[in-house]
Design a protein around this motif. Structure first.
Motif, PDB file in Angstrom:
ATOM      1  N   ASP A 284       0.700  -1.225   0.237  1.00 45.47           N
ATOM      2  CA  ASP A 284       0.285   0.111  -0.055  1.00 45.47           C
ATOM      3  C   ASP A 284       1.160   0.767  -0.025  1.00 45.47           C
ATOM      4  O   ASP A 284       0.306   2.235  -0.851  1.00 45.47           O
ATOM      5  N   ARG A 285       1.875   1.287   0.443  1.00 45.73           N
ATOM      6  CA  ARG A 285       2.846   2.783   0.740  1.00 45.73           C
ATOM      7  C   ARG A 285       3.660   2.455  -0.882  1.00 45.73           C
ATOM      8  O   ARG A 285       3.682   3.606  -1.014  1.00 45.73           O
ATOM      9  N   VAL A 286       4.023   1.536  -1.290  1.00 50.56           N
ATOM     10  CA  VAL A 286       4.385   1.627  -2.962  1.00 50.56           C
ATOM     11  C   VAL A 286       3.979   2.343  -3.617  1.00 50.56           C
ATOM     12  O   VAL A 286       4.367   3.013  -4.376  1.00 50.56           O
ATOM     13  N   ASP A 287       2.503   2.217  -3.423  1.00 48.49           N
ATOM     14  CA  ASP A 287       1.165   2.603  -4.227  1.00 48.49           C
ATOM     15  C   ASP A 287       1.470   4.049  -4.069  1.00 48.49           C
ATOM     16  O   ASP A 287       1.266   5.127  -5.072  1.00 48.49           O
ATOM     17  N   ARG A 288       1.554   4.506  -2.676  1.00 42.26           N
ATOM     18  CA  ARG A 288       1.220   5.732  -2.551  1.00 42.26           C
ATOM     19  C   ARG A 288       2.509   6.502  -3.102  1.00 42.26           C
ATOM     20  O   ARG A 288       2.368   7.728  -3.200  1.00 42.26           O
ATOM     21  N   ILE A 289       3.742   5.658  -2.749  1.00 41.45           N
ATOM     22  CA  ILE A 289       4.647   6.805  -3.295  1.00 41.45           C
ATOM     23  C   ILE A 289       4.788   7.078  -4.632  1.00 41.45           C
ATOM     24  O   ILE A 289       4.892   7.996  -4.933  1.00 41.45           O
ATOM     25  N   ARG A 290       3.949   5.490  -5.664  1.00 44.12           N
ATOM     26  CA  ARG A 290       4.205   6.208  -6.478  1.00 44.12           C
ATOM     27  C   ARG A 290       3.179   7.564  -6.731  1.00 44.12           C
ATOM     28  O   ARG A 290       3.358   8.143  -7.498  1.00 44.12           O
ATOM     29  N   ARG A 291       2.319   7.307  -5.899  1.00 48.06           N
ATOM     30  CA  ARG A 291       0.871   8.381  -6.503  1.00 48.06           C
ATOM     31  C   ARG A 291       1.544   9.832  -5.800  1.00 48.06           C
ATOM     32  O   ARG A 291       1.852  11.023  -7.069  1.00 48.06           O
ATOM     33  N   ASN A 292       2.808   9.745  -5.016  1.00 49.29           N
ATOM     34  CA  ASN A 292       3.512  11.488  -4.206  1.00 49.29           C
ATOM     35  C   ASN A 292       4.195  11.345  -5.828  1.00 49.29           C
ATOM     36  O   ASN A 292       4.537  12.936  -5.717  1.00 49.29           O
ATOM     37  N   ALA A 293       4.506  10.540  -5.943  1.00 47.85           N
ATOM     38  CA  ALA A 293       5.910  11.428  -6.951  1.00 47.85           C
ATOM     39  C   ALA A 293       5.234  11.433  -8.637  1.00 47.85           C
ATOM     40  O   ALA A 293       5.515  12.596  -8.904  1.00 47.85           O
ATOM     41  N   ASP A 294       3.936  10.284  -8.635  1.00 47.89           N
ATOM     42  CA  ASP A 294       3.266  10.901  -9.627  1.00 47.89           C
ATOM     43  C   ASP A 294       2.672  12.788  -9.753  1.00 47.89           C
ATOM     44  O   ASP A 294       2.950  13.750 -11.171  1.00 47.89           O
ATOM     45  N   THR A 295       2.255  12.945  -8.903  1.00 48.44           N
ATOM     46  CA  THR A 295       1.934  14.352  -8.601  1.00 48.44           C
ATOM     47  C   THR A 295       2.210  15.538  -8.286  1.00 48.44           C
ATOM     48  O   THR A 295       1.904  16.585  -8.814  1.00 48.44           O
ATOM     49  N   LEU A 296       3.637  14.855  -8.123  1.00 46.29           N
ATOM     50  CA  LEU A 296       4.476  16.348  -7.604  1.00 46.29           C
ATOM     51  C   LEU A 296       5.542  16.409  -8.648  1.00 46.29           C
ATOM     52  O   LEU A 296       7.015  16.884  -8.800  1.00 46.29           O
ATOM     53  N   GLY A 297       5.500  15.992  -9.827  1.00 45.43           N
ATOM     54  CA  GLY A 297       6.185  15.507 -11.208  1.00 45.43           C
ATOM     55  C   GLY A 297       7.382  14.841 -11.313  1.00 45.43           C
ATOM     56  O   GLY A 297       8.684  15.700 -11.725  1.00 45.43           O
ATOM     57  N   GLN A 298       7.284  14.138 -10.153  1.00 43.55           N
ATOM     58  CA  GLN A 298       8.715  12.966 -10.055  1.00 43.55           C
ATOM     59  C   GLN A 298       8.544  11.550 -10.045  1.00 43.55           C
ATOM     60  O   GLN A 298       9.400  10.648  -9.703  1.00 43.55           O
ATOM     61  N   ASP A 299       8.157  11.142 -11.888  1.00 45.27           N
ATOM     62  CA  ASP A 299       7.441   9.814 -12.106  1.00 45.27           C
ATOM     63  C   ASP A 299       8.608   9.588 -12.267  1.00 45.27           C
ATOM     64  O   ASP A 299       8.022   8.313 -12.852  1.00 45.27           O
ATOM     65  N   ARG A 300      10.325  10.178 -12.777  1.00 48.97           N
ATOM     66  CA  ARG A 300      11.569   9.822 -12.857  1.00 48.97           C
ATOM     67  C   ARG A 300      11.934   8.574 -11.646  1.00 48.97           C
ATOM     68  O   ARG A 300      12.802   7.544 -11.441  1.00 48.97           O
ATOM     69  N   LEU A 301      10.990   8.210 -10.134  1.00 54.60           N
ATOM     70  CA  LEU A 301      11.113   8.020  -9.234  1.00 54.60           C
ATOM     71  C   LEU A 301      11.043   6.391  -9.325  1.00 54.60           C
ATOM     72  O   LEU A 301       9.796   5.451 -10.161  1.00 54.60           O
ATOM     73  N   GLU A 302      12.186   5.497  -9.197  1.00 59.63           N
ATOM     74  CA  GLU A 302      11.929   4.137  -9.107  1.00 59.63           C
ATOM     75  C   GLU A 302      11.476   3.588  -8.202  1.00 59.63           C
ATOM     76  O   GLU A 302      11.879   4.393  -7.047  1.00 59.63           O
ATOM     77  N   VAL A 303      10.314   2.575  -7.978  1.00 59.44           N
ATOM     78  CA  VAL A 303       9.598   2.422  -6.620  1.00 59.44           C
ATOM     79  C   VAL A 303       9.876   0.410  -6.883  1.00 59.44           C
ATOM     80  O   VAL A 303       9.304   0.224  -7.620  1.00 59.44           O
ATOM     81  N   VAL A 304       9.770  -0.175  -5.784  1.00 61.21           N
ATOM     82  CA  VAL A 304      10.719  -1.217  -6.156  1.00 61.21           C
ATOM     83  C   VAL A 304       9.705  -1.822  -4.493  1.00 61.21           C
ATOM     84  O   VAL A 304      10.084  -1.693  -3.478  1.00 61.21           O
ATOM     85  N   HIS A 305       9.206  -2.724  -4.212  1.00 59.14           N
ATOM     86  CA  HIS A 305       8.189  -3.241  -3.465  1.00 59.14           C
ATOM     87  C   HIS A 305       9.316  -4.492  -2.767  1.00 59.14           C
ATOM     88  O   HIS A 305       9.173  -6.072  -4.151  1.00 59.14           O
ATOM     89  N   GLY A 306       9.676  -4.217  -1.721  1.00 59.52           N
ATOM     90  CA  GLY A 306      10.423  -5.964  -1.173  1.00 59.52           C
ATOM     91  C   GLY A 306      11.728  -4.946   0.191  1.00 59.52           C
ATOM     92  O   GLY A 306      11.091  -3.912   0.248  1.00 59.52           O
ATOM     93  N   THR A 307      12.020  -5.937   0.478  1.00 61.19           N
ATOM     94  CA  THR A 307      12.546  -5.613   1.528  1.00 61.19           C
ATOM     95  C   THR A 307      13.951  -5.499   1.848  1.00 61.19           C
ATOM     96  O   THR A 307      14.443  -6.652   1.156  1.00 61.19           O
ATOM     97  N   ALA A 308      15.117  -4.857   2.967  1.00 57.67           N
ATOM     98  CA  ALA A 308      16.135  -4.820   2.373  1.00 57.67           C
ATOM     99  C   ALA A 308      16.717  -5.541   4.026  1.00 57.67           C
ATOM    100  O   ALA A 308      16.062  -4.942   4.558  1.00 57.67           O
ATOM    101  N   PRO A 309      17.639  -5.945   3.395  1.00 56.04           N
ATOM    102  CA  PRO A 309      18.810  -5.557   2.073  1.00 56.04           C
ATOM    103  C   PRO A 309      18.305  -7.243   1.279  1.00 56.04           C
ATOM    104  O   PRO A 309      18.884  -6.695   0.030  1.00 56.04           O
ATOM    105  N   ASP A 310      17.780  -7.847   1.358  1.00 54.21           N
ATOM    106  CA  ASP A 310      17.293  -9.388  -0.800  1.00 54.21           C
ATOM    107  C   ASP A 310      16.776  -8.434  -1.414  1.00 54.21           C
ATOM    108  O   ASP A 310      16.926  -8.781  -1.912  1.00 54.21           O
ATOM    109  N   ALA A 311      16.086  -6.586  -1.175  1.00 56.93           N
ATOM    110  CA  ALA A 311      15.549  -6.467  -2.637  1.00 56.93           C
ATOM    111  C   ALA A 311      16.754  -5.704  -2.377  1.00 56.93           C
ATOM    112  O   ALA A 311      16.030  -5.393  -3.981  1.00 56.93           O
ATOM    113  N   LEU A 312      17.817  -5.358  -2.796  1.00 61.93           N
ATOM    114  CA  LEU A 312      19.144  -4.147  -2.787  1.00 61.93           C
ATOM    115  C   LEU A 312      19.860  -4.983  -4.336  1.00 61.93           C
ATOM    116  O   LEU A 312      20.341  -4.509  -4.660  1.00 61.93           O
ATOM    117  N   ALA A 313      19.480  -6.507  -4.182  1.00 60.35           N
ATOM    118  CA  ALA A 313      20.704  -6.910  -5.310  1.00 60.35           C
ATOM    119  C   ALA A 313      20.073  -6.748  -6.694  1.00 60.35           C
ATOM    120  O   ALA A 313      18.498  -6.387  -7.003  1.00 60.35           O
TER     121      ALA A 313
END
Length: 399
Positions: A284-313
């Motif tokens: 749900d927060r992944v979706d919210r981050i994407r909405r905030n990025a789009d609304t504020l003109g930063q649609d180039r933000l890459e959003v990854v759904h996962g838990t660090a450190p596993d999602a970092l590789a």
């Protein structure tokens, strides 16, 4: 002796051959293949060369162009191909010795001359393939900007967007087919733009006015511009965190435990060359981050759904890492092992356990350990008193 480039990128105006330099005319006359959008191809006479219409989406044309290697090829682009044009894409996909470019007069220059605006103080945007929300961080009464738009109907979309963001008094200077026989320029209100009809190619000069809210330029944007469920780095802490992250041109950020995305979004707002990846375990927060990025003109933000450190590789390697959530010994161990020397790391901690962990790593690697304690004035019976927030411990270090 080097062979001459087989590929030439030609900047073409709406006046077709009339606006081309002798060198550009010579390239067209000698070309075996001419490739470009159908509208550009229609602006030049038949030279006997093979003609190829550049497909949509744009990326699909690159394999076709690659297949022409070795044949004298001219690619047609609008005006200056290196100002929101095809030139930079072609340049990064072909070796330097393969191509050359002969730019024409840019639409921005033609528009500035039409309006009498100094380009050095006028903002320019290429929005023919980008969302109108790219304007949001810049919208402020008094702004002058020149926009390249996708097509005529996009003028109506622009008027709607400006009305919705509170800048309903903005004047639009709509310019169609600048520099060609179909050239037309009109100055219209947003209401007139909503009722009007406009033809491609079109650019618009904006004189922004209205009661809309301007986004501050300083770090530490107001909390209420972000949609949040309460998991947000608050404005004063965010300002100090951005200062510690110290963004520099062309750097890439990992924002671990993105929450609302406020840190990575503000990072991107600092400079258009910056990039960022936000890593967040909750969907749900992944979706919210994407909405905030789009609304504020930063649609180039890459959003990854996962838990660090596993999602970092496998992610784009960072120049800077911020840990705003999910701090653990395992995460710090992974970062210490996998990140190269010179990577900057900033971590914020609120709990006693995470504070103790940062203290251990500060002793191990050095850096700067900062304790931030803030209090806000609030009601205390009939009077006022200080209400303290949880203190934040911030560790910043260069690995």
């Amino acid at each position: 002796m080097h062979e001459a480039p087989w590929l030439t990128v030609l900047g073409l105006g709406e006046d077709g051959l009339d606006g081309l330099s002798p060198a550009s005319r010579q390239v067209l006359e000698r070309a075996e293949v001419i490739m470009g959008p159908p509208r550009h191809l229609s602006l030049i006479p038949d030279t006997g060369a093979e003609r190829i219409a550049w497909p949509v989406p744009f990326a699909e044309g690159l394999p076709i162009l690659t297949g022409l290697r070795g044949r004298r090829t001219a690619v047609l682009a609008s005006g200056d191909p290196f100002w929101f044009g095809a030139g930079s894409v072609i340049a990064r996909n072909f070796d330097a010795g393969e191509w050359t470019a002969l730019p024409g007069q840019s639409t921005f220059s033609l528009a500035a001359a039409q309006l009498g605006w100094p380009l050095e103080t006028t903002q320019t945007f290429g929005l023919h393939a980008a969302p109108l929300t790219r304007l949001r961080p810049h919208l402020s009464p008094g702004l002058r900007a020149i926009l390249l738009l996708r097509d005529g109907p996009a003028v109506t979309e622009l008027a709607t967007y400006l009305s919705e963001t509170g800048f309903a008094d903005t004047m639009l200077h709509v310019m169609e087919a600048l520099g060609g026989p179909r050239e037309r320029a009109r100055s219209v209100s947003l209401t007139e733009a909503l009722l009007g009809s406009f033809e491609h190619p079109v650019c618009v000069g904006l004189e922004v006015a209205g009661e809309g809210r301007a986004v501050p330029k300083a770090s530490g944007k107001p909390d209420d511009i972000f949609e949040t469920d309460g998991q947000i780095t608050k404005r004063p802490i965010r300002a100090l965190t951005l200062s510690a992250l110290a963004p520099r041109r062309d750097e890439h950020l990992w924002d671990i435990g993105g929450g609302t995305g406020s840190i990575s979004i503000e990072w991107l707002m600092c400079d258009p060359t910056l990039t960022a990846t936000s890593i967040e375990p909750r969907e749900d927060r992944v979706d919210r981050i994407r909405r905030n990025a789009d609304t504020l003109g930063q649609d180039r933000l890459e959003v990854v759904h996962g838990t660090a450190p596993d999602a970092l590789a496998g992610l784009t390697p960072p120049d800077v890492v911020f840990i705003g959530g999910g701090l653990s010994a395992a995460l710090l161990d992974w970062l210490h092992v996998h990140l190269p020397t010179g990577t900057r790391l900033v971590a914020n901690a609120v709990t006693l356990e995470s504070e103790a962990l940062l203290a251990q790593w500060h002793e191990k690697l050095g850096g700067d350990l900062l304790r931030i304690e803030l209090a806000h004035a609030g009601a205390l019976g009939p009077r006022r008193g200080w209400k303290s927030a949880y203190p934040v411990v911030q560790w910043s270090v260069t690995l």
